[in-house]
Design a protein around this motif. Structure first.
Motif, PDB file in Angstrom:
ATOM      1  N   GLN A 168      -0.689  -2.387  -2.539  1.00  0.00           N
ATOM      2  CA  GLN A 168      -1.688  -1.800  -3.428  1.00  0.00           C
ATOM      3  C   GLN A 168      -1.142  -1.653  -4.841  1.00  0.00           C
ATOM      4  N   GLN A 169      -1.993  -1.946  -5.807  1.00  0.00           N
ATOM      5  CA  GLN A 169      -1.615  -1.844  -7.213  1.00  0.00           C
ATOM      6  C   GLN A 169      -1.287  -0.402  -7.584  1.00  0.00           C
ATOM      7  N   GLY A 170      -0.174  -0.218  -8.298  1.00  0.00           N
ATOM      8  CA  GLY A 170       0.203   1.103  -8.774  1.00  0.00           C
ATOM      9  C   GLY A 170       0.851   1.986  -7.733  1.00  0.00           C
ATOM     10  N   VAL A 171       1.225   1.439  -6.584  1.00  0.00           N
ATOM     11  CA  VAL A 171       1.820   2.217  -5.499  1.00  0.00           C
ATOM     12  C   VAL A 171       3.231   1.693  -5.221  1.00  0.00           C
ATOM     13  N   TYR A 172       4.141   2.585  -4.847  1.00  0.00           N
ATOM     14  CA  TYR A 172       5.535   2.204  -4.626  1.00  0.00           C
ATOM     15  C   TYR A 172       5.663   1.140  -3.545  1.00  0.00           C
ATOM     16  N   LEU A 173       4.708   1.087  -2.632  1.00  0.00           N
ATOM     17  CA  LEU A 173       4.763   0.127  -1.530  1.00  0.00           C
ATOM     18  C   LEU A 173       4.821  -1.307  -2.039  1.00  0.00           C
ATOM     19  N   TYR A 174       4.136  -1.568  -3.140  1.00  0.00           N
ATOM     20  CA  TYR A 174       4.128  -2.928  -3.686  1.00  0.00           C
ATOM     21  C   TYR A 174       5.520  -3.329  -4.172  1.00  0.00           C
ATOM     22  N   ASN A 175       6.255  -2.388  -4.731  1.00  0.00           N
ATOM     23  CA  ASN A 175       7.599  -2.684  -5.232  1.00  0.00           C
ATOM     24  C   ASN A 175       8.595  -2.963  -4.099  1.00  0.00           C
ATOM     25  N   LEU A 176       8.299  -2.462  -2.908  1.00  0.00           N
ATOM     26  CA  LEU A 176       9.196  -2.693  -1.769  1.00  0.00           C
ATOM     27  C   LEU A 176       9.236  -4.156  -1.352  1.00  0.00           C
ATOM     28  N   ILE A 177       8.219  -4.917  -1.724  1.00  0.00           N
ATOM     29  CA  ILE A 177       8.165  -6.336  -1.336  1.00  0.00           C
ATOM     30  C   ILE A 177       9.388  -7.088  -1.859  1.00  0.00           C
ATOM     31  N   ASP A 178       9.929  -6.652  -2.994  1.00  0.00           N
ATOM     32  CA  ASP A 178      11.094  -7.323  -3.583  1.00  0.00           C
ATOM     33  C   ASP A 178      12.323  -7.250  -2.679  1.00  0.00           C
ATOM     34  N   GLN A 179      12.324  -6.357  -1.695  1.00  0.00           N
ATOM     35  CA  GLN A 179      13.460  -6.250  -0.768  1.00  0.00           C
ATOM     36  C   GLN A 179      13.431  -7.317   0.325  1.00  0.00           C
ATOM     37  N   ILE A 180      12.335  -8.052   0.431  1.00  0.00           N
ATOM     38  CA  ILE A 180      12.224  -9.095   1.447  1.00  0.00           C
ATOM     39  C   ILE A 180      12.826 -10.388   0.891  1.00  0.00           C
ATOM     40  N   PRO A 181      13.800 -10.981   1.549  1.00  0.00           N
ATOM     41  CA  PRO A 181      14.449 -12.200   1.031  1.00  0.00           C
ATOM     42  C   PRO A 181      13.463 -13.376   0.959  1.00  0.00           C
ATOM     43  N   ASN A 182      13.458 -14.049  -0.197  1.00  0.00           N
ATOM     44  CA  ASN A 182      12.643 -15.264  -0.391  1.00  0.00           C
ATOM     45  C   ASN A 182      11.165 -15.063  -0.047  1.00  0.00           C
ATOM     46  N   VAL A 183      10.668 -13.881  -0.282  1.00  0.00           N
ATOM     47  CA  VAL A 183       9.275 -13.594   0.033  1.00  0.00           C
ATOM     48  C   VAL A 183       8.345 -14.263  -0.986  1.00  0.00           C
ATOM     49  N   ASN A 184       7.154 -14.606  -0.566  1.00  0.00           N
ATOM     50  CA  ASN A 184       6.124 -15.143  -1.454  1.00  0.00           C
ATOM     51  C   ASN A 184       5.237 -13.975  -1.881  1.00  0.00           C
ATOM     52  N   LYS A 185       5.702 -13.253  -2.903  1.00  0.00           N
ATOM     53  CA  LYS A 185       5.022 -12.031  -3.334  1.00  0.00           C
ATOM     54  C   LYS A 185       3.693 -12.367  -4.005  1.00  0.00           C
ATOM     55  N   GLN A 186       2.628 -11.761  -3.479  1.00  0.00           N
ATOM     56  CA  GLN A 186       1.288 -12.004  -3.997  1.00  0.00           C
ATOM     57  C   GLN A 186       0.901 -10.938  -5.019  1.00  0.00           C
ATOM     58  N   THR A 187      -0.146 -11.211  -5.768  1.00  0.00           N
ATOM     59  CA  THR A 187      -0.648 -10.247  -6.749  1.00  0.00           C
ATOM     60  C   THR A 187      -1.104  -8.975  -6.041  1.00  0.00           C
ATOM     61  N   ALA A 188      -0.817  -7.818  -6.643  1.00  0.00           N
ATOM     62  CA  ALA A 188      -1.227  -6.535  -6.056  1.00  0.00           C
ATOM     63  C   ALA A 188      -2.748  -6.437  -6.002  1.00  0.00           C
ATOM     64  N   MET A 189      -3.250  -5.714  -5.016  1.00  0.00           N
ATOM     65  CA  MET A 189      -4.689  -5.547  -4.839  1.00  0.00           C
ATOM     66  C   MET A 189      -5.092  -4.103  -5.097  1.00  0.00           C
ATOM     67  N   GLY A 190      -6.382  -3.913  -5.349  1.00  0.00           N
ATOM     68  CA  GLY A 190      -6.882  -2.612  -5.777  1.00  0.00           C
ATOM     69  C   GLY A 190      -6.889  -1.545  -4.707  1.00  0.00           C
ATOM     70  N   ASP A 191      -7.161  -1.923  -3.471  1.00  0.00           N
ATOM     71  CA  ASP A 191      -7.213  -0.935  -2.396  1.00  0.00           C
ATOM     72  C   ASP A 191      -6.898  -1.595  -1.058  1.00  0.00           C
ATOM     73  N   PHE A 192      -6.779  -0.768  -0.035  1.00  0.00           N
ATOM     74  CA  PHE A 192      -6.405  -1.289   1.282  1.00  0.00           C
ATOM     75  C   PHE A 192      -7.543  -2.076   1.916  1.00  0.00           C
ATOM     76  N   GLY A 193      -8.770  -1.767   1.551  1.00  0.00           N
ATOM     77  CA  GLY A 193      -9.892  -2.539   2.043  1.00  0.00           C
ATOM     78  C   GLY A 193      -9.789  -3.994   1.646  1.00  0.00           C
ATOM     79  N   ALA A 194      -9.432  -4.240   0.397  1.00  0.00           N
ATOM     80  CA  ALA A 194      -9.281  -5.609  -0.085  1.00  0.00           C
ATOM     81  C   ALA A 194      -8.135  -6.312   0.628  1.00  0.00           C
ATOM     82  N   MET A 195      -7.069  -5.582   0.911  1.00  0.00           N
ATOM     83  CA  MET A 195      -5.927  -6.186   1.599  1.00  0.00           C
ATOM     84  C   MET A 195      -6.264  -6.547   3.038  1.00  0.00           C
TER      85      MET A 195
END
Length: 516
Positions: A153-180
């Motif tokens: 989710q955009q603006g949430v710490y959870l999105y920044n955690l994705i950087d801890q995944i090796p070689n991850v294909n990080k996608q654009t943040a989304m507005g809410d969990f419904g969209a995800m």
């Protein structure tokens, strides 16, 4: 026309402004998305201790709502949920639109620069949500998500955690969990980072989703990241003391028990039954069960777009007439005329050069924070659409005036008409006919652009429909209904305006002697 517009604005200000001031002392206004179960969600009745959502006939419930009820009770007030998009929560708090944020928000260092936070009221755990039959359904650690398409989710710490995944294909943040969830169900992403309660809710709502708890190697997080706290305005020590006192009275055992109870009563477990049948039967079921929400959202959309278009057209006509007025003979008046012309140019360029969603945030939240001006969100939405439309219509009107033959201006001057008389009796009737197609286009655009007003919590058609989607987890079916309603509105408006154009053309042709 001018008197009608002023009367409409006065009535709206009286009604909406009166409601806002009357609620100020009686209610504790709490901001949340009401779309993040089990922390907060939207429902149609007040069952299980739900509280009303401001400006709607709906209610909010969830862990956050129950915490808000305890705080409101301690203050001798009634809890009132102000349903707000995530990106609008902090601006709503700092501008005084709400009293506090209870929305599963973590007290990160970045947020502490803007607002203060209470003591922790819940400690969460980051997990992954994936497709139950996908390639990552058997993952056990973050390393297993190598090359996966992951978002948050955009603006949430959870999105920044994705950087801890090796070689991850990080996608654009989304507005809410419904969209995800919709993106995951559609195969656009392989998973998203979430918190355990939300992930359990997703699993309970549909067998399509699976929670991965990452027991063999999870994310590295700070205590602030996984703690959830109440957001308060800077320096509000009295409110801080009251909130912390209430939270201190809720033991860890009671918090766990409350969350377990909330997960059991959340409405998400009823959605699989609604998903039976083919696509169109599901759409029919959604309409049958949620038509009041769609109807109210459509009514607000039409109210804002109609008034905004009418007032904006009037503004455009007035500016168009002023900008074509001759230069005053008096030097001082001519100077004022020139200065006001510059002001109009700035207004037109700013509102034509910036998105309406940005204008909404600045006008609604900015004016309250900078000047203490607190207006109802629906009235603010009408004002925003009106002045935005006015900027575009002023240029359309200017082109319409220049399209009128210069000989008509010269003839009017020879007959002794003033500039105002020339415009009112000769030019503007022709201009209105000439700009009618462009005015219709603006009307259609305004119907669609009201969707961006959800950032200031206006419950228009898109916001109402998105609420239904988060309740049913049937995102494609629900947005199909929303799209169909928008199409019916715009198609109907277009056909009505074309009919009006044909009638005006016939009247002009007949009056001009074309028929013998």
């Amino acid at each position: 026309m001018k008197k009608i517009i002023i009367a409409c604005f006065a009535a709206l200000l009286l009604v909406f402004g009166g409601l806002s001031s009357a609620q100020a002392d009686e209610y504790l206004r709490v901001g949340m998305e009401a779309a993040y179960a089990p922390f907060n969600w939207t429902q149609d009745d007040n069952s299980n201790g739900a509280v009303p959502i401001e400006g709607t006939k709906q209610y909010a419930n969830g862990y956050d709502v129950q915490i808000a009820k305890k705080i409101a009770e301690a203050q001798g007030k009634k809890p009132l949920v102000v349903k707000t998009a995530w990106t609008g929560l902090i601006p709503a708090l700092t501008s005084g639109k709400i009293d506090m944020i209870i929305a599963g928000m973590s007290p990160t260092a970045e947020r502490r620069q803007e607002i203060d936070f209470s003591d922790r009221y819940y400690r969460s755990e980051p997990v992954m949500v994936v497709s139950s039959d996908g390639d990552y359904a058997k993952a056990k650690s973050v390393k297993d998500f190598k090359d996966a398409k992951i978002t948050g989710q955009q603006g949430v710490y959870l999105y920044n955690l994705i950087d801890q995944i090796p070689n991850v294909n990080k996608q654009t943040a989304m507005g809410d969990f419904g969209a995800m969830r919709q993106a995951l169900a559609s195969g656009i992403i392989d998973g998203y980072v979430s918190e355990r309660p939300e992930a359990r809710t997703a699993e309970k709502a549909s067998s399509k989703y699976k929670m991965i708890s990452l027991k063999d190697g999870g994310f590295q997080v700070s205590d602030d990241d996984v703690s959830l706290a109440v957001g308060l305005r800077k320096g509000d020590s009295q409110q801080m003391e009251q909130v912390n006192k209430v939270l201190a009275g809720i033991s860890q055992e009671k918090r766990v028990k409350l969350m377990d109870h909330i997960i059991d009563i959340q409405p998400a477990d009823k959605t699989d039954e609604a998903k039976k049948g083919n696509f169109f039967s599901q759409v029919t079921t959604i309409i049958a069960k949620n038509w009041p929400q769609f109807l109210r959202g459509t009514a607000i959309t039409l109210l804002i777009s109609i008034i905004g278009t009418v007032v904006g057209t009037f503004i455009g006509l007035m500016i168009g007439v002023y900008r074509t007025a001759p230069k005053a003979a008096n030097k001082f008046v001519a100077l004022l005329q020139k200065i006001f012309g510059w002001f109009l140019n700035v207004y037109i360029e700013v509102f034509r050069g910036t998105p309406m969603i940005v204008q909404s945030m600045v006008i609604y939240y900015g004016t309250a924070q900078a000047f203490g001006i607190n207006i109802d969100r629906t009235l603010a939405a009408i004002f925003i659409v009106s002045i935005n439309t006015g900027a575009y219509m002023s240029e359309i009107v200017r082109g319409g005036i220049f399209a009128v033959d210069k000989g008509q201006f010269e003839a009017a001057t020879a007959l002794g008409f003033t500039h105002g008389q020339t415009m009112r009796k000769i030019v503007l009737p022709q201009v209105i006919r000439n700009i009618l197609p462009a005015t219709g286009n603006e009307f259609v655009i305004n119907i669609k652009d009201t969707s961006v007003l959800n950032v200031i919590s206006v419950v228009e058609l898109y916001f109402a429909g998105n609420t239904v989607a988060t309740q049913t987890y049937q995102y494609f079916q629900t947005f199909f209904v929303i799209a169909a309603i928008y199409f019916v509105l715009t198609f109907t408006v277009t056909r009505i305006l074309r009919y009006v154009e044909r009638r005006l053309d016939q009247d002009t042709y007949t009056q001009g002697g074309g028929v013998h």
